[in-house]
Design an enzyme around this catalytic site. Structure first.
Site, PDB file in Angstrom:
ATOM      1  N   CYS A 105       0.824  -1.203   0.000  1.00 57.72           N
ATOM      2  CA  CYS A 105       0.000   0.000   0.000  1.00 57.72           C
ATOM      3  C   CYS A 105       0.862   1.258   0.000  1.00 57.72           C
ATOM      4  CB  CYS A 105      -0.934  -0.017   1.210  1.00 57.72           C
ATOM      5  SG  CYS A 105      -2.099   1.362   1.273  1.00 57.72           S
ATOM      6  N   CYS A 201      -6.175  -3.950   7.014  1.00 58.63           N
ATOM      7  CA  CYS A 201      -7.313  -3.032   7.052  1.00 58.63           C
ATOM      8  C   CYS A 201      -8.517  -3.559   6.278  1.00 58.63           C
ATOM      9  CB  CYS A 201      -6.908  -1.658   6.549  1.00 58.63           C
ATOM     10  SG  CYS A 201      -6.506  -1.578   4.783  1.00 58.63           S
TER      11      CYS A 201
END
Length: 378
Positions: A105, A201
């Protein structure tokens, strides 16, 4: 004082990013808060302290921006996140590797897509709440560990290039977390005591194996010992990671009565091999696609390496090499671990340090056992 800059503050909805944005404002910069909408179907509320992509987080980020008196935007990057992070995570597990989606990410979203968009809109850089330090060195800007060793996030930033670092700002690198929370409270930020986010997440309940099962379906295989004796069947090798002890449900104890750990995962056959903890020790590894935070080392480097986000440092020698990888020629590094490590799996990142300075990172493809009687790779 340096000239004021136009900066995007990546605001996740947590305390760290809010205080980082506040400090950028205090430094005289023209700051715009940006919350990244990464989930296509965000949950209204997180489960415990998991996740960082919920509607609640977006609202918390907006309230923090209001307190700071800065503009606030929401950038929808759910498509990029799904393609570059989520799909990559699934594909890596399907191939028997253990990826770190936070590194992915940072590389592909927070410091590639976001920075590219920010620069295209006329901003000078991006501010984040990562705990790491930027320092001017003899050869240019350097990335270093944070002062707060317990919160240091330099490992997950080891994928950044020198060009990306030149447009990055980490105001929290010289602080400890307790001081950051106290500062948030003084500033009237409601997120002052909000729990830190943990785990992956996009797996809201933390059940990685269950989430992967929904994506990949049942892929039966067997768990075997080092002699090849079948201990039981399983529904998918993706539910296991190198070094795993819990959840094996082997039933029959080992001959010596000691716990067994996952030593190897063969994704094609779905075979998971288990054995004693001492057989997890890794003495060397090879990694590909190195990313350097500055000039790459020309020769062998005596250094330390970190092999997981909150893992220990290991003394090592790192050699840049070229060689065949998956049928093609690719840059690679070979790492001799002077301090053997346990539970190291293909797909993980090796991050190279020279003291506190991050030299670069690479993705592990093979490991070599530290056992004198077993010099093979996995």
């Amino acid at each position: 004082m340096s000239a004021p800059l136009r900066l995007v503050a990546a605001m996740s909805g947590g305390v760290d990013s809010a205080v980082a944005a506040a400090r950028a404002v205090d430094a005289g910069h023209d700051v715009t808060g940006v919350h990244l909408a990464l989930s296509r179907n965000p949950r209204s509320y997180r489960s415990g302290a998991r996740g960082c992509c919920s509607i609640e987080d977006s609202s918390d980020a907006r309230r923090a921006a209001d307190v700071l008196g800065i503009p606030f935007w929401v950038w929808d990057m759910s498509e990029e996140f799904a393609d570059e992070v989520v799909d990559d995570f699934v594909a890596e597990y399907a191939a028997g590797r253990t990826p770190n989606p936070c590194l992915r990410c940072n590389e592909k979203i927070k410091f590639a897509a976001v920075l590219d968009r920010a620069l295209a809109l006329g901003f000078d850089g991006v501010v984040t709440g990562h705990y790491a330090q930027l320092r001017e060195g003899p050869d240019g800007l350097e990335l270093h560990r944070a002062v707060d060793a317990g919160k240091d996030q330099s490992y997950v930033l080891g994928v950044l290039t020198a060009e990306q670092l030149a447009h990055s700002h980490f105001p929290l690198g010289g602080s400890v977390k307790t001081d950051v929370r106290a500062e948030a409270e003084r500033r009237g930020l409601q997120v002052a005591h909000k729990p830190d986010s943990h785990d992956i997440c996009f797996v809201a309940d933390g059940d990685n194996a269950g989430w992967l099962a929904d994506k990949l379906g049942r892929r039966p295989g067997t768990i075997v010992d080092e002699d090849g004796t079948v201990l039981r069947e399983h529904d998918g090798a993706y539910a296991f990671t190198i070094g795993q002890r819990r959840g094996l449900r082997l039933g029959v104890p080992a001959d010596d009565g000691k716990p067994r750990f996952v030593l190897d995962i063969e994704p094609v056959s779905g075979t998971v091999t288990v054995g004693p903890r001492e057989h997890l020790a890794v003495g060397a590894l090879r990694a590909v696609r190195p990313l350097w935070c500055g000039e790459p080392p020309a020769d062998e480097l005596d250094c330390t390496v970190q092999l997981r986000a909150h893992g220990s440092e290991h003394r090592a020698r790192v050699r840049p090499v070229d060689g065949p990888v998956d049928g093609a020629v690719a840059d690679a590094v070979e790492v001799d671990l002077l301090d053997p490590a346990e539970g190291i799996a293909p797909g993980q990142a090796v991050v190279v340090y020279d003291g506190t300075r991050v030299v670069g990172s690479a993705t592990i493809t093979t490991t070599e056992s530290a056992r004198a009687d077993r010099a093979g790779t996995r």
